[in-house]
Scaffold this active site. Structure first.
Site, short mmCIF file in Angstrom:
data_model
loop_
_atom_site.label_atom_id
_atom_site.label_comp_id
_atom_site.label_asym_id
_atom_site.label_seq_id
_atom_site.Cartn_x
_atom_site.Cartn_y
_atom_site.Cartn_z
N ASP A 1 7.30 -12.46 -1.88
CA ASP A 1 6.32 -13.45 -2.59
C ASP A 1 5.38 -14.27 -2.33
OD1 ASP A 1 5.38 -13.97 -5.37
OD2 ASP A 1 6.72 -15.46 -6.54
N ASN B 1 1.68 -13.54 -1.40
CA ASN B 1 0.64 -12.61 -0.85
C ASN B 1 -0.67 -13.50 -1.50
OD1 ASN B 1 2.54 -11.19 0.08
ND2 ASN B 1 2.39 -9.58 -1.00
N GLY B 2 -0.36 -13.30 -3.10
CA GLY B 2 -1.67 -13.70 -3.54
C GLY B 2 -2.37 -14.57 -3.22
N ARG C 1 -7.40 -11.08 -3.41
CA ARG C 1 -5.40 -10.45 -3.18
C ARG C 1 -5.25 -9.61 -2.38
NH1 ARG C 1 -2.34 -13.35 -6.68
NH2 ARG C 1 -1.80 -11.22 -6.84
N SER D 1 6.85 -3.88 -10.15
CA SER D 1 8.32 -4.39 -10.67
C SER D 1 7.19 -3.24 -11.40
CB SER D 1 8.20 -5.81 -10.54
OG SER D 1 6.46 -6.32 -11.37
N THR D 2 8.18 -3.07 -12.41
CA THR D 2 7.82 -2.33 -13.31
C THR D 2 6.92 -3.19 -14.29
OG1 THR D 2 9.68 -2.70 -14.79
CG2 THR D 2 9.50 -0.64 -13.91
N GLU D 3 6.71 -4.24 -13.80
CA GLU D 3 6.07 -5.76 -15.08
C GLU D 3 4.91 -5.55 -14.08
OE1 GLU D 3 9.75 -6.68 -14.27
OE2 GLU D 3 9.68 -5.39 -16.71
N ASN D 4 4.50 -4.86 -12.76
CA ASN D 4 3.00 -5.07 -12.20
C ASN D 4 2.17 -4.74 -12.53
OD1 ASN D 4 5.18 -6.47 -8.73
ND2 ASN D 4 4.03 -7.20 -10.23
N TRP D 5 2.40 -3.64 -13.29
CA TRP D 5 1.44 -3.05 -14.57
C TRP D 5 0.75 -3.84 -15.06
CZ3 TRP D 5 1.20 1.90 -12.25
CH2 TRP D 5 2.36 2.78 -11.95
N ARG E 1 13.82 -15.07 -0.87
CA ARG E 1 12.98 -15.32 -1.75
C ARG E 1 11.89 -15.92 -1.50
NH1 ARG E 1 11.14 -14.24 -8.40
NH2 ARG E 1 9.01 -14.19 -7.91
#
Ligand code: FPP
Length: 242
Positions: free
Chosen positions: A15, A17-18, A28, A60-64, A186
């Site tokens: 975690d 990178n941005g 980003r 992650s599946t939420e990153n879309w 993390r």
């Protein structure tokens, strides 16, 4: 020299990178590119140190939900990563695995991932496992559905369902006896799991560090392995002193 107890399987939530990019006035995606390069550095170090499996949470599946320009860039990262680093991965005998809903990936990304898996399948060194288009809750629901199908088809019996048999329905089961990480790291100061390996991390030691992922160095990795070796893992039992 004191012998350290080394985790067999390390998982990393890469975690920051941005924020790394923002701090430098960069877009980003420059952070993700730097993150990709750092992954190669850390994976090589982990392999040299004798880690048996390294799982990295890469998408992650939420990153879309992110802007499509960023999603498109992240989907191209495996192409860039394997193009650039395959000779090095082969030299280090690293075996690639992907854990996630890969059938939903763009065709080119999927093809490149499948080629990397195939090309490295006989390598005997560290497993580098990408959690890519992965979400733990979806994985658990998917496992329940697969299990129910087997139940309906009388391939299994309800009485035989236990933690071990259920584990075999999760996507991480391909790692066999290395399925569950011993250590989770993390980066970037956040202290949450973000829908990563909810089942597999049940007894993992967790280390949260402040460095942004592109800045996380081999020295930091060694520090965190040292911290791990000082932890007392009891798995719900008592320590040796009773
Ligand atoms: C989280 O940082 C990072 C990601 C969502 C992507 C991680 C991917 C890499 C490090 C490259 C992986 C390489 C391959 C080959 C797939 P963030 O964007 O959420 O950072 P922020 O919290 O600072 O915004």
């Amino acid at each position: 020299m004191v012998k350290l107890s080394l985790p067999e399987h390390v998982a990393i939530i890469m975690d920051g990178n941005g924020r790394w990019a923002k701090k430098r006035g960069l877009p980003r995606i420059a952070g993700h590119k730097a993150g990709m390069n750092n992954l190669q550095t850390i994976a090589t170090a982990a392999s040299n140190l004798g880690i048996k499996a390294l799982t990295v949470y890469a998408f992650s599946t939420e990153n879309w939900k992110r802007p499509s320009s960023e999603v498109n860039f992240l989907m191209r990262l495996p192409i860039d990563f394997f193009d650039t680093f395959m000779p090095n991965l082969m030299q280090n005998q690293v075996r690639i695995m992907i854990t996630g809903f890969i059938e939903q990936l763009p065709a080119k990304t999927l093809a490149v991932c499948q080629r990397a898996i195939e090309q490295t399948k006989n390598n005997q060194g560290m497993i580098l496992n990408f959690a890519f288009n992965y979400g733990a809750q979806s994985d658990i629901i998917n496992a329940v559905k697969l299990y129910c199908q087997d139940l309906q088809q009388q391939k299994v019996q309800l009485a035989q369902l236990n933690e071990q048999t259920f584990s075999s329905y999760l996507k991480s089961a391909q790692l066999a006896d290395l399925q569950n990480p011993d250590l989770l790291i993390r980066t970037s100061g956040e202290q949450r799991l973000s829908n990563f390996y909810l089942w597999e991390l049940a007894y993992a030691e967790m280390i949260f560090v402040d460095e942004y992922w592109p800045d996380y160095s081999v020295v930091d990795l060694k520090r965190d392995l040292q911290r791990y070796s000082q932890r007392d893992r009891r798995f719900g039992g008592l320590d040796k002193k009773g």
